[in-house]
Design a protein around this motif. Structure first.
Motif, short mmCIF file in Angstrom:
data_model
loop_
_atom_site.label_atom_id
_atom_site.label_comp_id
_atom_site.label_asym_id
_atom_site.label_seq_id
_atom_site.Cartn_x
_atom_site.Cartn_y
_atom_site.Cartn_z
N MET A 63 36.67 37.17 -5.32
CA MET A 63 36.69 37.04 -6.62
C MET A 63 37.78 38.37 -7.07
N ALA A 64 37.87 39.35 -6.20
CA ALA A 64 38.74 40.41 -6.81
C ALA A 64 39.99 40.31 -6.68
N ALA A 65 40.46 39.03 -5.79
CA ALA A 65 42.08 39.24 -5.59
C ALA A 65 42.81 37.97 -5.82
N ASN A 66 41.87 37.07 -6.91
CA ASN A 66 42.32 36.38 -8.09
C ASN A 66 41.89 36.48 -9.32
N GLU A 67 42.58 36.08 -10.40
CA GLU A 67 42.26 36.44 -11.80
C GLU A 67 41.01 35.49 -12.04
N ILE A 68 41.61 33.73 -11.50
CA ILE A 68 40.81 32.76 -11.40
C ILE A 68 40.26 32.65 -10.61
N VAL A 69 39.00 31.92 -10.47
CA VAL A 69 38.82 31.17 -9.20
C VAL A 69 37.54 29.88 -10.06
N VAL A 70 38.16 28.70 -9.24
CA VAL A 70 36.89 27.37 -9.52
C VAL A 70 36.18 27.71 -8.04
N VAL A 71 35.06 26.91 -8.31
CA VAL A 71 34.53 26.37 -7.67
C VAL A 71 34.34 25.59 -7.60
N GLY A 72 34.01 24.19 -6.28
CA GLY A 72 33.56 23.24 -6.90
C GLY A 72 33.23 22.28 -5.54
N MET A 73 33.34 20.86 -5.73
CA MET A 73 32.82 20.08 -4.27
C MET A 73 33.46 18.93 -4.39
N ARG A 74 33.26 18.22 -3.39
CA ARG A 74 34.15 17.51 -3.30
C ARG A 74 33.80 15.79 -4.38
N GLN A 75 34.24 15.23 -4.16
CA GLN A 75 33.37 14.02 -5.12
C GLN A 75 32.92 14.28 -6.71
N ALA A 107 22.58 28.39 -3.81
CA ALA A 107 22.69 30.00 -3.75
C ALA A 107 23.57 30.18 -5.73
N LEU A 108 24.51 29.75 -4.89
CA LEU A 108 25.54 30.44 -6.17
C LEU A 108 25.39 30.12 -7.40
N LYS A 109 24.65 28.96 -7.44
CA LYS A 109 23.61 28.17 -8.87
C LYS A 109 22.19 29.14 -9.39
N MET A 110 21.83 29.51 -8.08
CA MET A 110 20.48 30.26 -8.47
C MET A 110 20.77 31.89 -8.95
N TRP A 111 22.00 32.29 -8.11
CA TRP A 111 22.95 33.92 -8.18
C TRP A 111 23.44 34.13 -10.10
N THR A 112 24.08 32.46 -9.96
CA THR A 112 25.29 32.75 -11.35
C THR A 112 24.21 32.07 -12.37
N GLY A 113 22.86 31.84 -12.18
CA GLY A 113 22.24 30.85 -13.29
C GLY A 113 22.83 29.63 -13.97
N TRP A 114 23.95 28.99 -13.38
CA TRP A 114 24.78 28.24 -13.68
C TRP A 114 24.49 26.73 -12.45
N PRO A 115 23.71 26.07 -13.97
CA PRO A 115 23.67 24.90 -13.16
C PRO A 115 24.12 23.29 -12.61
N THR A 116 25.22 23.82 -12.60
CA THR A 116 26.28 22.83 -12.57
C THR A 116 27.71 23.00 -11.76
N LEU A 117 28.28 21.84 -11.47
CA LEU A 117 30.25 22.84 -11.04
C LEU A 117 31.01 22.42 -11.79
N PRO A 118 31.96 22.14 -12.14
CA PRO A 118 32.28 23.76 -11.36
C PRO A 118 31.81 24.97 -12.11
N MET A 119 32.26 26.05 -11.81
CA MET A 119 32.28 27.05 -11.79
C MET A 119 33.04 27.86 -11.97
N ILE A 120 33.68 28.61 -13.30
CA ILE A 120 35.11 28.94 -13.29
C ILE A 120 35.21 29.99 -13.85
N PHE A 121 35.18 31.39 -13.12
CA PHE A 121 35.16 32.44 -12.55
C PHE A 121 36.76 33.31 -13.57
N VAL A 122 37.03 33.97 -14.44
CA VAL A 122 37.92 34.58 -14.89
C VAL A 122 37.70 35.74 -14.89
N LYS A 123 38.18 36.79 -13.74
CA LYS A 123 38.58 38.05 -13.61
C LYS A 123 36.81 38.60 -13.12
#
Length: 84
Positions: free
Chosen positions: A1-13, A48-64
């Motif tokens: 996360m620290a190396a990229n200003e914007i990170v998009v977490v997703g999945m195929r399909q 694990a990502l959903k539990m850590w962030t509390g965000w239930p769906t994808l994508p998860m978009i992180f800015v800074k």
């Protein structure tokens, strides 16, 4: 996360991570895309990502390093000019 200003977490399909990436491409914003499997594969990592962030769906978009939400939240930020 620290190396990229914007990170998009997703999945195929899943069409929504693709939508978010298209929005970022159209806006000319650089981002890192992390893909975690498909609907049946790598679900434990996504859970694990959903539990850590509390965000239930994808994508998860992180800015800074901060979760801003999903594709619709990203669209609102781009449209308002807050994300440049």
């Amino acid at each position: 996360m620290a190396a990229n200003e914007i990170v998009v977490v997703g999945m195929r399909q899943n069409p929504f991570p693709k939508k978010a990436r298209k929005l970022l491409d159209k806006a000319g914003l650089k981002y890192k895309y992390l893909e975690y499997g498909s609907y049946l594969g790598e679900w434990r990592r996504r859970l694990a990502l959903k539990m850590w962030t509390g965000w239930p769906t994808l994508p998860m978009i992180f800015v800074k390093g901060v979760l801003i939400g999903g594709a619709s939240d990203l669209a609102k930020l781009i449209e308002s000019g807050e994300l440049r």
